[in-house]
Design an enzyme around this catalytic site. Structure first.
Site, PDB file in Angstrom:
ATOM      1  N   ALA A  11      45.641 -30.526 -10.791  1.00 17.01           N
ATOM      2  CA  ALA A  11      44.680 -30.830 -11.858  1.00 17.01           C
ATOM      3  C   ALA A  11      45.095 -30.237 -13.197  1.00 17.01           C
ATOM      4  CB  ALA A  11      43.290 -30.327 -11.462  1.00 17.01           C
ATOM      5  N   ARG A  13      47.460 -31.007 -15.221  1.00 18.01           N
ATOM      6  CA  ARG A  13      47.865 -31.983 -16.243  1.00 18.01           C
ATOM      7  C   ARG A  13      47.859 -33.391 -15.658  1.00 18.01           C
ATOM      8  NH1 ARG A  13      53.547 -31.539 -14.778  1.00 18.01           N
ATOM      9  NH2 ARG A  13      53.692 -29.570 -13.687  1.00 18.01           N
ATOM     10  N   ASN A  87      46.059 -35.069  -5.177  1.00 14.96           N
ATOM     11  CA  ASN A  87      46.754 -35.729  -6.291  1.00 14.96           C
ATOM     12  C   ASN A  87      48.132 -35.132  -6.593  1.00 14.96           C
ATOM     13  OD1 ASN A  87      47.020 -37.003  -9.170  1.00 14.96           O
ATOM     14  ND2 ASN A  87      47.043 -34.776  -9.488  1.00 14.96           N
ATOM     15  N   TYR A 152      60.616 -39.297  -2.196  1.00 11.40           N
ATOM     16  CA  TYR A 152      59.305 -39.502  -2.832  1.00 11.40           C
ATOM     17  C   TYR A 152      58.584 -40.711  -2.215  1.00 11.40           C
ATOM     18  CZ  TYR A 152      56.001 -40.427  -6.690  1.00 11.40           C
ATOM     19  OH  TYR A 152      54.867 -40.672  -7.437  1.00 11.40           O
ATOM     20  N   VAL A 153      59.331 -41.802  -2.041  1.00 10.18           N
ATOM     21  CA  VAL A 153      58.740 -43.020  -1.483  1.00 10.18           C
ATOM     22  C   VAL A 153      58.265 -42.769  -0.045  1.00 10.18           C
ATOM     23  CG1 VAL A 153      59.249 -45.380  -0.727  1.00 10.18           C
ATOM     24  CG2 VAL A 153      59.982 -44.609  -2.993  1.00 10.18           C
ATOM     25  N   ALA A 154      59.071 -42.055   0.732  1.00 11.08           N
ATOM     26  CA  ALA A 154      58.666 -41.743   2.110  1.00 11.08           C
ATOM     27  C   ALA A 154      57.378 -40.913   2.098  1.00 11.08           C
ATOM     28  CB  ALA A 154      59.787 -40.997   2.831  1.00 11.08           C
ATOM     29  N   LYS A 156      55.050 -40.973  -0.188  1.00  7.12           N
ATOM     30  CA  LYS A 156      53.933 -41.790  -0.679  1.00  7.12           C
ATOM     31  C   LYS A 156      53.528 -42.856   0.349  1.00  7.12           C
ATOM     32  CE  LYS A 156      53.261 -39.584  -4.400  1.00  7.12           C
ATOM     33  NZ  LYS A 156      51.984 -38.934  -4.649  1.00  7.12           N
TER      34      LYS A 156
HETATM   35  P1  NAP Z   1      52.482 -34.588 -13.366  1.00  7.25           P
HETATM   36  O1  NAP Z   1      52.021 -34.856 -14.751  1.00  7.25           O
HETATM   37  O2  NAP Z   1      53.905 -34.223 -13.129  1.00  7.25           O
HETATM   38  O3  NAP Z   1      51.517 -33.503 -12.703  1.00  7.25           O
HETATM   39  C1  NAP Z   1      51.742 -33.071 -11.403  1.00  7.25           C
HETATM   40  C2  NAP Z   1      50.662 -32.100 -11.014  1.00  7.25           C
HETATM   41  O4  NAP Z   1      50.950 -31.608  -9.696  1.00  7.25           O
HETATM   42  C3  NAP Z   1      50.594 -30.922 -11.943  1.00  7.25           C
HETATM   43  O5  NAP Z   1      49.248 -30.562 -12.153  1.00  7.25           O
HETATM   44  C4  NAP Z   1      51.314 -29.840 -11.162  1.00  7.25           C
HETATM   45  O6  NAP Z   1      50.805 -28.579 -11.540  1.00  7.25           O
HETATM   46  C5  NAP Z   1      50.942 -30.192  -9.725  1.00  7.25           C
HETATM   47  N1  NAP Z   1      51.870 -29.658  -8.743  1.00  7.25           N
HETATM   48  C6  NAP Z   1      53.199 -29.898  -8.652  1.00  7.25           C
HETATM   49  N2  NAP Z   1      53.720 -29.189  -7.643  1.00  7.25           N
HETATM   50  C7  NAP Z   1      52.707 -28.489  -7.081  1.00  7.25           C
HETATM   51  C8  NAP Z   1      52.623 -27.570  -6.014  1.00  7.25           C
HETATM   52  N3  NAP Z   1      53.692 -27.186  -5.299  1.00  7.25           N
HETATM   53  N4  NAP Z   1      51.426 -27.038  -5.704  1.00  7.25           N
HETATM   54  C9  NAP Z   1      50.331 -27.384  -6.419  1.00  7.25           C
HETATM   55  N5  NAP Z   1      50.351 -28.248  -7.446  1.00  7.25           N
HETATM   56  C10 NAP Z   1      51.526 -28.784  -7.775  1.00  7.25           C
HETATM   57  O7  NAP Z   1      52.232 -35.855 -12.431  1.00  7.25           O
HETATM   58  P2  NAP Z   1      51.257 -37.113 -12.590  1.00  7.25           P
HETATM   59  O8  NAP Z   1      52.057 -38.205 -13.199  1.00  7.25           O
HETATM   60  O9  NAP Z   1      49.951 -36.714 -13.167  1.00  7.25           O
HETATM   61  O10 NAP Z   1      51.097 -37.495 -11.061  1.00  7.25           O
HETATM   62  C11 NAP Z   1      49.963 -37.151 -10.278  1.00  7.25           C
HETATM   63  C12 NAP Z   1      50.090 -37.876  -8.940  1.00  7.25           C
HETATM   64  O11 NAP Z   1      50.165 -39.280  -9.178  1.00  7.25           O
HETATM   65  C13 NAP Z   1      51.359 -37.504  -8.172  1.00  7.25           C
HETATM   66  O12 NAP Z   1      51.086 -37.446  -6.795  1.00  7.25           O
HETATM   67  C14 NAP Z   1      52.282 -38.659  -8.458  1.00  7.25           C
HETATM   68  O13 NAP Z   1      53.221 -38.830  -7.433  1.00  7.25           O
HETATM   69  C15 NAP Z   1      51.299 -39.809  -8.526  1.00  7.25           C
HETATM   70  N6  NAP Z   1      51.789 -40.959  -9.269  1.00  7.25           N
HETATM   71  C16 NAP Z   1      52.163 -40.858 -10.580  1.00  7.25           C
HETATM   72  C17 NAP Z   1      52.629 -41.977 -11.250  1.00  7.25           C
HETATM   73  C18 NAP Z   1      53.052 -41.950 -12.687  1.00  7.25           C
HETATM   74  O14 NAP Z   1      53.589 -42.972 -13.162  1.00  7.25           O
HETATM   75  N7  NAP Z   1      52.839 -40.891 -13.420  1.00  7.25           N
HETATM   76  C19 NAP Z   1      52.733 -43.204 -10.575  1.00  7.25           C
HETATM   77  C20 NAP Z   1      52.350 -43.277  -9.243  1.00  7.25           C
HETATM   78  C21 NAP Z   1      51.881 -42.134  -8.603  1.00  7.25           C
HETATM   79  P3  NAP Z   1      51.635 -27.204 -11.570  1.00  7.25           P
HETATM   80  O15 NAP Z   1      53.016 -27.532 -12.065  1.00  7.25           O
HETATM   81  O16 NAP Z   1      50.834 -26.342 -12.473  1.00  7.25           O
HETATM   82  O17 NAP Z   1      51.621 -26.721 -10.153  1.00  7.25           O
END
Ligand code: NAP
Length: 244
Positions: A11, A13, A87, A152-154, A156
């Protein structure tokens, strides 16, 4: 959706942050979890300044003990968790031929095993209340595949299977489990992509725009609501039509 507590991973970002804001504005008390506690505290301050309740909690999904501790602390100090939004997610891209096992393991551990362990921690409380919502953030690539992202795909695609299995196990307890599969969304995760690649993707998106975190958050807020109570095991695409 009043007075329920949600636990949102990742959460700090991007999409998770937007989910926290949308749920809070819908009357849900939000526990916001990630590794970066400063960013969570800033977000919690913003949510409180809008007149809603927020609880920042430090969480590392790659560490099973941290998941247990964060969820137990939230349940004890903030309230029983009625809504879980799995998320958080990471990428460590590379062609399969050259992918290091470590990069495979880290992505699966964070994105898939972390989500599973979080689900395990909230189920007892939801069963007691006979009400629960679990929403797993998958991805369009989990449905389509994507070269250079086997790990990543696996993870998801795994989340989609996990969603459907837990939905079947928990249906009789009035706990719904759904996935949201975003397409290309403008966040830190996609910031590194070249303009050329972005233009190529845009050409294939029928709605002719890149997604916003709020587009995904609106779907999550709906699936978390009472109104979505007869929807379970579903994968809701929020992708501008890039995959149908
Ligand atoms: P993001 O901006 O990179 O944010 C990722 C979030 O996950 C951050 O809050 C990060 O916080 C947290 N995180 C990462 N590693 C962590 C860990 N080990 N423990 C706890 N928290 C962790 O990503 P986003 O684009 O918002 O993506 C959110 C979700 O949507 C992801 O699952 C991503 O795969 C999915 N998604 C994104 C897209 C896209 O185009 N952006 C498309 C499809 C799916 P900290 O670094 O502070 O831990």
């Amino acid at each position: 959706m009043t007075n329920r507590t949600a636990f949102i991973t990742g959460a700090s970002r991007g999409i998770g942050r937007a989910c926290a804001l949308a749920l809070a504005q819908g009357g849900v008390r939000v526990a916001v979890a990630a590794r970066n506690i400063e960013q969570l505290e800033t977000l919690a301050g913003e949510i409180r300044s809008q007149g809603y309740e927020a609880f920042p909690v430090s969480l590392d999904l790659a560490n099973p003990e941290s998941i247990k501790e964060a969820i137990a602390k939230t349940a004890k100090d903030f309230g029983p968790i009625a809504i879980l939004v799995n998320n958080a997610g990471i990428t460590k891209d590379g062609l399969a031929l050259r992918m290091k096992k470590e990069d495979w393991d880290t992505v699966i551990a964070t994105n898939l095993t972390g989500a599973f362990l979080a689900i395990q921690q909230v189920l007892h409380g939801m069963m007691r209340e006979r009400w629960g919502r679990i929403i797993n953030i998958s991805s369009v690539v989990g449905e389509m595949g994507n070269p250079g992202q086997a790990n990543y795909v696996a993870s998801k695609a795994g989340l989609i299977g996990l969603t459907k299995s837990i939905a079947q196990e928990m249906g009789s307890r009035n706990i719904t489990v759904n996935a949201v599969a975003p397409g290309f969304v403008e966040t830190d995760m996609t910031q590194g992509l070249t303009e050329e690649l972005k233009d190529k993707m845009l050409a294939n998106i029928p709605l002719k725009r890149i997604g916003r975190p709020e587009d995904v958050a609106a779907a999550v807020r709906f699936l978390a609501s009472d109104e979505a109570g007869y929807i379970t095991g579903h994968v809701l695409d929020v992708n501008g039509g890039i995959y149908m």
